[in-house]
Design a protein around this motif. Sequence first.
Motif, short mmCIF file in Angstrom:
data_model
loop_
_atom_site.label_atom_id
_atom_site.label_comp_id
_atom_site.label_asym_id
_atom_site.label_seq_id
_atom_site.Cartn_x
_atom_site.Cartn_y
_atom_site.Cartn_z
N THR A 48 38.19 47.94 95.42
CA THR A 48 37.23 48.33 94.24
C THR A 48 37.52 47.95 92.92
O THR A 48 36.59 47.39 92.20
N ALA A 49 38.65 47.83 92.49
CA ALA A 49 39.30 47.36 91.38
C ALA A 49 38.86 45.88 91.31
O ALA A 49 38.58 45.37 90.23
N GLN A 50 39.12 45.15 92.34
CA GLN A 50 38.66 43.68 92.29
C GLN A 50 37.24 43.35 92.18
O GLN A 50 36.62 42.44 91.42
N GLU A 51 36.48 44.22 92.81
CA GLU A 51 34.98 44.18 92.78
C GLU A 51 34.41 44.42 91.46
O GLU A 51 33.69 43.69 90.89
N VAL A 52 35.07 45.37 90.65
CA VAL A 52 34.44 45.91 89.49
C VAL A 52 35.12 44.83 88.20
O VAL A 52 34.30 44.73 87.23
N ALA A 53 36.02 44.05 88.74
CA ALA A 53 36.18 42.95 87.51
C ALA A 53 35.37 41.92 87.13
O ALA A 53 35.03 41.64 86.06
N ALA B 172 54.98 41.94 87.32
CA ALA B 172 55.02 43.64 86.99
C ALA B 172 55.57 44.31 88.28
O ALA B 172 56.25 45.37 87.81
N GLU B 173 55.38 43.94 89.35
CA GLU B 173 56.04 44.42 90.53
C GLU B 173 57.46 44.65 90.45
O GLU B 173 58.03 45.57 90.82
N ALA B 174 58.19 43.71 89.68
CA ALA B 174 59.38 43.65 89.76
C ALA B 174 59.99 44.78 88.72
O ALA B 174 60.96 45.05 88.75
N GLN B 175 59.27 45.41 87.80
CA GLN B 175 59.34 46.49 87.03
C GLN B 175 58.92 47.82 87.69
O GLN B 175 58.90 48.74 86.70
N GLY B 176 58.19 47.84 88.77
CA GLY B 176 57.73 48.72 89.40
C GLY B 176 56.37 49.23 89.08
O GLY B 176 55.91 50.40 89.62
N TYR B 177 55.50 48.42 88.55
CA TYR B 177 53.97 48.37 88.46
C TYR B 177 53.34 47.27 89.22
O TYR B 177 53.86 46.31 89.50
N ARG B 178 52.14 47.70 89.65
CA ARG B 178 51.10 46.88 90.30
C ARG B 178 49.84 46.78 89.57
O ARG B 178 49.22 47.89 90.01
N PRO B 179 49.42 45.84 88.85
CA PRO B 179 48.07 45.59 88.07
C PRO B 179 47.29 45.22 89.51
O PRO B 179 47.55 44.34 90.28
N LEU B 180 46.26 46.03 89.82
CA LEU B 180 45.23 45.94 90.74
C LEU B 180 44.24 44.79 90.58
O LEU B 180 43.76 44.22 91.55
N ALA B 181 44.01 44.26 89.41
CA ALA B 181 42.86 43.39 89.10
C ALA B 181 42.92 43.12 87.53
O ALA B 181 44.00 43.76 86.63
N VAL B 182 41.97 42.08 87.17
CA VAL B 182 41.86 41.80 85.68
C VAL B 182 40.65 42.20 85.10
O VAL B 182 39.62 41.79 85.55
N TRP B 183 40.62 43.13 84.27
CA TRP B 183 39.36 43.75 83.83
C TRP B 183 39.09 43.12 82.45
O TRP B 183 39.91 42.42 81.80
N GLU B 184 37.84 43.47 81.93
CA GLU B 184 37.46 42.98 80.57
C GLU B 184 38.04 44.08 79.61
O GLU B 184 37.72 45.20 79.76
N ASN B 185 38.67 43.30 78.56
CA ASN B 185 38.68 44.09 77.39
C ASN B 185 37.80 43.14 76.34
O ASN B 185 37.10 43.72 75.76
N GLY B 186 38.35 42.00 76.18
CA GLY B 186 37.16 41.05 75.43
C GLY B 186 37.95 40.38 74.34
O GLY B 186 39.28 40.22 74.27
N PHE B 187 37.25 39.31 73.70
CA PHE B 187 37.72 38.72 72.51
C PHE B 187 38.00 39.36 71.43
O PHE B 187 36.82 40.11 70.86
N ARG B 188 38.98 39.38 70.68
CA ARG B 188 39.27 40.14 69.55
C ARG B 188 38.79 39.60 68.19
O ARG B 188 38.99 38.25 68.16
#
Length: 327
Positions: free
Chosen positions: A256-261, A129-145
Amino acid sequence: MKFKSALFGAATLAMMSSAATAQEEIIFGLSAATGSLQQQTASEFARRANEKFGDTAVVKVFDSSQLGKDKDMLQKIKLGTMHLTLPSSTMPEIAPEFAIFDLPFLVADREHLARIDETFFKDVLVPAAEAQGYRPLAVWENGFRQITNNERPVNTPADLEGLKIRTPNSSWRVAMFSEYGANPTPMSFSEVFVALQTGVIDGQENPLTNIAGGKLNEVQKYLSMSGHVYSPAYPTVGVAAFERLDPEIQQVLTETAQEVALWAREQGAEQDGALLEKLKAAGMEVNTADRAAFVEASAPLYEKFAEEVEDGQAMIDQVMSLADGES
């Protein structure tokens, strides 16, 4: 003159005081509806971050696509007109490596997801993602679809034949439902309710939290528990704009993003059962799809990933090895 000097002095002090207490506004936009787990997690993130910030900064959350669709908000964080957004299934359009989460039944459970988060996420997905100019800070839940529609229960892929099924704006999800025999229709989540209500589409697929949060039970009859994909959500910043923030603000947002994961995964596990009962009580007819039939129909998607994504087979092998806690 003394009176003017006193006025000037008072005005200067007021301006200095205002500058001293001015807060940096951190704008966080997401497409998920109010009440969804993504919105709840963003609010919990804001609450925790704002406690740490005190008077230094304040996170303000705007859900339900108030600040634009996912594609718009990704552009805004890159430009710096907002700071954070929460993409999910659209991330493979940024970096193809994220399509690993579009491989059906790859993520066994939330414990497996936690191990992916600890290793594969930071080692493979963040750099991509960083190679494209973005940085995800953590992995949060969206869920099983799960799959909903107005025509019939979906037990096997054959039951999807010809149905117009809304997907996120993800070429990989389109490929998946094409493989299953459906007529996939990419669409922003904010447009889904009306499209279902008016019959533009027959159905859609989402975690229970989004089905309930978007009140899709009001315009859908059948809920088929397929669990075909676990899709994370990624609190994401634009690298250039993020690095212009004060380093202390950057640190609080990242930590905080990582804590909330973990909080988000726990909430997702707790809410699944209650949400299912809520949707049943609202009148949806629920069935459990034939997992083996869907697994068999999914084999071409694994082949596609291995062929089209650099080191794709190695990525599949690595993530699958984590299912049993191996490293």
